[in-house]
Design an enzyme around this catalytic site. Structure first.
Site, mmCIF file in Angstrom:
data_model
loop_
_atom_site.group_PDB
_atom_site.id
_atom_site.type_symbol
_atom_site.label_atom_id
_atom_site.label_comp_id
_atom_site.label_asym_id
_atom_site.label_seq_id
_atom_site.Cartn_x
_atom_site.Cartn_y
_atom_site.Cartn_z
ATOM 1 N N ASP A 13 0.871 -1.207 -0.037
ATOM 2 C CA ASP A 13 0.034 0.007 0.071
ATOM 3 C C ASP A 13 0.873 1.124 0.251
ATOM 4 O OD1 ASP A 13 -1.694 2.029 0.678
ATOM 5 O OD2 ASP A 13 -2.951 1.082 1.692
ATOM 6 N N LEU A 36 3.437 5.508 -11.052
ATOM 7 C CA LEU A 36 2.306 5.877 -11.462
ATOM 8 C C LEU A 36 0.881 5.861 -10.620
ATOM 9 C CD1 LEU A 36 2.512 3.916 -15.010
ATOM 10 C CD2 LEU A 36 3.564 6.018 -14.237
ATOM 11 N N ALA A 37 1.220 5.607 -9.426
ATOM 12 C CA ALA A 37 0.063 5.442 -8.378
ATOM 13 C C ALA A 37 -0.559 6.937 -7.855
ATOM 14 C CB ALA A 37 0.607 4.920 -6.925
ATOM 15 N N GLN A 39 -4.548 8.667 -6.692
ATOM 16 C CA GLN A 39 -6.022 9.109 -6.890
ATOM 17 C C GLN A 39 -6.152 9.749 -7.701
ATOM 18 O OE1 GLN A 39 -9.137 9.802 -7.456
ATOM 19 N NE2 GLN A 39 -8.667 11.583 -6.262
ATOM 20 N N SER A 82 1.756 16.078 -13.941
ATOM 21 C CA SER A 82 0.478 16.470 -14.508
ATOM 22 C C SER A 82 0.213 17.539 -14.921
ATOM 23 C CB SER A 82 -0.773 15.868 -13.502
ATOM 24 O OG SER A 82 -2.041 16.306 -14.180
ATOM 25 N N GLU A 84 -2.439 18.952 -14.828
ATOM 26 C CA GLU A 84 -3.586 19.724 -13.892
ATOM 27 C C GLU A 84 -2.746 20.666 -12.825
ATOM 28 O OE1 GLU A 84 -7.042 19.601 -13.162
ATOM 29 O OE2 GLU A 84 -6.505 19.047 -15.285
ATOM 30 N N TYR A 116 -6.107 17.175 -6.039
ATOM 31 C CA TYR A 116 -5.183 16.128 -6.800
ATOM 32 C C TYR A 116 -3.882 17.040 -7.274
ATOM 33 C CZ TYR A 116 -3.850 13.938 -10.933
ATOM 34 O OH TYR A 116 -3.208 13.369 -11.901
ATOM 35 N N LYS A 120 -0.037 16.551 -6.761
ATOM 36 C CA LYS A 120 1.023 16.304 -7.722
ATOM 37 C C LYS A 120 2.126 17.089 -7.877
ATOM 38 C CE LYS A 120 -0.382 12.768 -10.286
ATOM 39 N NZ LYS A 120 0.430 11.417 -10.552
ATOM 40 N N ARG A 151 -9.097 3.955 -20.583
ATOM 41 C CA ARG A 151 -9.418 4.819 -19.718
ATOM 42 C C ARG A 151 -10.485 4.511 -18.804
ATOM 43 N NH1 ARG A 151 -7.513 9.070 -16.988
ATOM 44 N NH2 ARG A 151 -7.697 11.233 -18.109
HETATM 45 O O1 F7E Z 1 -12.010 16.024 -17.011
HETATM 46 C C1 F7E Z 1 -15.026 18.045 -17.741
HETATM 47 C C2 F7E Z 1 -14.275 18.541 -16.370
HETATM 48 O O2 F7E Z 1 -12.125 13.993 -15.747
HETATM 49 C C3 F7E Z 1 -11.715 16.640 -18.198
HETATM 50 C C4 F7E Z 1 -6.897 12.930 -15.144
HETATM 51 O O3 F7E Z 1 -6.336 11.792 -15.602
HETATM 52 O O4 F7E Z 1 -5.994 14.465 -16.864
HETATM 53 C C5 F7E Z 1 -7.033 14.251 -16.299
HETATM 54 O O5 F7E Z 1 -7.945 15.046 -15.477
HETATM 55 C C6 F7E Z 1 -12.658 18.032 -18.481
HETATM 56 C C7 F7E Z 1 -12.878 18.832 -17.148
HETATM 57 O O6 F7E Z 1 -10.001 14.881 -16.578
HETATM 58 C C8 F7E Z 1 -17.745 15.977 -17.298
HETATM 59 O O7 F7E Z 1 -14.679 19.493 -15.887
HETATM 60 C C9 F7E Z 1 -17.436 17.685 -18.238
HETATM 61 O O8 F7E Z 1 -12.604 20.004 -17.384
HETATM 62 O O9 F7E Z 1 -11.735 13.677 -17.951
HETATM 63 P P1 F7E Z 1 -11.438 14.497 -16.854
HETATM 64 P P2 F7E Z 1 -9.035 15.931 -16.078
HETATM 65 O O10 F7E Z 1 -9.591 16.485 -15.036
HETATM 66 O O11 F7E Z 1 -8.680 16.993 -17.099
HETATM 67 C C10 F7E Z 1 -5.050 14.933 -15.958
HETATM 68 C C11 F7E Z 1 -3.984 15.283 -17.143
HETATM 69 C C12 F7E Z 1 -4.724 14.198 -14.923
HETATM 70 O O12 F7E Z 1 -3.618 14.545 -14.442
HETATM 71 C C13 F7E Z 1 -5.778 13.562 -14.264
HETATM 72 O O13 F7E Z 1 -5.385 12.585 -13.381
HETATM 73 O O14 F7E Z 1 -14.000 17.359 -18.740
HETATM 74 N N1 F7E Z 1 -16.100 17.627 -17.834
HETATM 75 N N2 F7E Z 1 -18.366 16.807 -17.684
HETATM 76 C C14 F7E Z 1 -16.350 16.228 -17.004
HETATM 77 N N3 F7E Z 1 -15.376 15.480 -16.585
HETATM 78 C C15 F7E Z 1 -15.682 14.421 -15.889
HETATM 79 N N4 F7E Z 1 -14.720 13.535 -15.285
HETATM 80 N N5 F7E Z 1 -16.972 13.764 -15.928
HETATM 81 C C16 F7E Z 1 -18.031 14.606 -16.418
HETATM 82 O O15 F7E Z 1 -19.272 14.252 -16.540
#
Ligand code: F7E
Length: 324
Positions: A13, A36-37, A39, A82, A84, A116, A120, A151
């Site tokens: 863990d 790569l671990a 949340q 990331s 992010e 998150y 990171k 994914r």
């Molecule tokens: O959201 C919008 C949301 O959850 C992308 C992770 O792998 O990439 C990922 O993070 C966008 C955001 O990815 C929904 O608000 C709209 O603007 O697919 P996502 P993320 O947040 O960009 C980075 C590089 C990482 O490091 C992270 O680990 O899409 N959005 N509607 C939504 N997002 C989700 N999840 N669900 C929706 O219904």
């Protein structure tokens, strides 16, 4: 991979420093370690910030400190950083720049927008610290969104393509979309799929999403894994942005995905639901991969359109073969 005789699965863990060091003690002679671990769901990190911190931030520290304590200073280390971490960095820069001029690279300031992203950043700085302080071969890949058929189903790309796969299957059977907007969560789930399959529900739920205006630089995960490996084959460690350099909104993703199955106007299939909005959003991500191209010789091999179609094809095929 489980059947490969060179593959060993050790249980542990990452949040438990003793557990991490116990495992590393058994593998002190390895050549490379890839962390790569995480949340990794940004929205979840607002609801479970401490857990996210323990896994995504402290987890990296647990590995690096164990490597130091066990004198594993010559083992090469990769940290999955990331995009992010950039967060809302454009708010403080010239908002008049066009999208062609706006990008993030290795020099761009981090302004994290979620628990998150903050975790990171901590892991990213820890990786830099062991590189500079202990001379370790520790590199961080600042990876922009990387997607593919594997994914997780709650990330926006896969959520869309999974919905399309399920919808295409039920549409063939003549089941229609729900006509209006519903106040209960009609996001497809196993229970609902079962009820549709057994004629308990005669209509198919619309796709419920949050913010459709955010820009993401989406690439194919398989290409990005190659870049991770390439970083550890370099003579010296460093940080690299890994991205395509192109950016698209969620709206554009929807357009390509739906038109691939012949649906030109997707607006009737999608409902915007406040549940999927985040307390803070990252509005614009577009990376510059010049350093990775120049120093690693890496380039992304799949375009945005190819990626979207690959994911849609996978989910359409997957659900066609489902025997519910
Ligand atoms: O959201 C919008 C949301 O959850 C992308 C992770 O792998 O990439 C990922 O993070 C966008 C955001 O990815 C929904 O608000 C709209 O603007 O697919 P996502 P993320 O947040 O960009 C980075 C590089 C990482 O490091 C992270 O680990 O899409 N959005 N509607 C939504 N997002 C989700 N999840 N669900 C929706 O219904």
């Amino acid at each position: 991979i489980l059947n490969n005789e060179n593959f060993n699965l050790a249980q542990g863990d990452i949040t438990d420093a003793f557990s991490v060091s116990r495992i590393l003690k058994e593998y002190v002679h390895v050549d490379e370690i890839y962390n790569l671990a995480a949340q990794s769901h940004v929205a979840v990190s607002f609801k479970q910030p401490a857990l996210t911190w323990d896994i995504t931030g402290k987890g990296c520290l647990n590995i690096l400190q164990s490597m130091i304590d066990l004198d594993m200073l010559s083992v090469r280390f990769y940290q999955a950083s990331s995009s992010e971490m950039y967060g809302k960095n454009f708010d403080t820069r010239d908002s008049l720049l066009s999208n062609v001029e706006r990008y993030q690279d290795e020099e761009t300031k981090f302004l994290p927008q979620s628990p998150y992203a903050i975790a990171k950043c901590a892991a990213h700085y820890m990786t830099r610290l062991v590189r500079e302080g202990y001379g370790m071969h520790a590199s961080a890949g600042i990876l922009f969104n990387h997607e593919g058929p594997r994914r997780g189903e709650t990330f926006v790309t896969r959520k869309i393509t999974k919905w399309i796969g399920e919808y295409c299957k039920w549409k063939q059977k003549g089941i229609r979309l729900t006509p209006g907007v519903h106040d209960i969560d009609f996001t497809p789930n196993p229970d609902l799929i079962y009820r549709v399959a057994h004629d308990e529900v005669k209509t198919f739920p619309k796709l419920r999403l949050g913010n459709l205006e955010a820009y993401r630089d989406w690439g194919y995960a398989g290409d990005y894994v190659e870049a991770m490996w390439m970083m550890l084959q370099q003579e010296s460690p460093d940080d690299y942005v890994i991205c395509t350099g192109k950016t698209h909104t969620i709206r554009e993703f929807l357009g390509v995905a739906f038109s691939h199955v012949g649906i030109k106007d997707w607006s009737n299939c999608v409902v915007q639901d406040p549940e999927f909005y985040r307390p803070a959003e990252v509005d614009y991500l577009r990376g510059c991969n010049d350093k990775a191209v120049d120093k690693l010789g890496w380039t992304p091999k799949h375009s945005f359109e190819e990626l979207v179609r690959m994911m849609v094809d996978h989910d359409v095929k997957k659900h066609r073969n489902d025997n519910i």
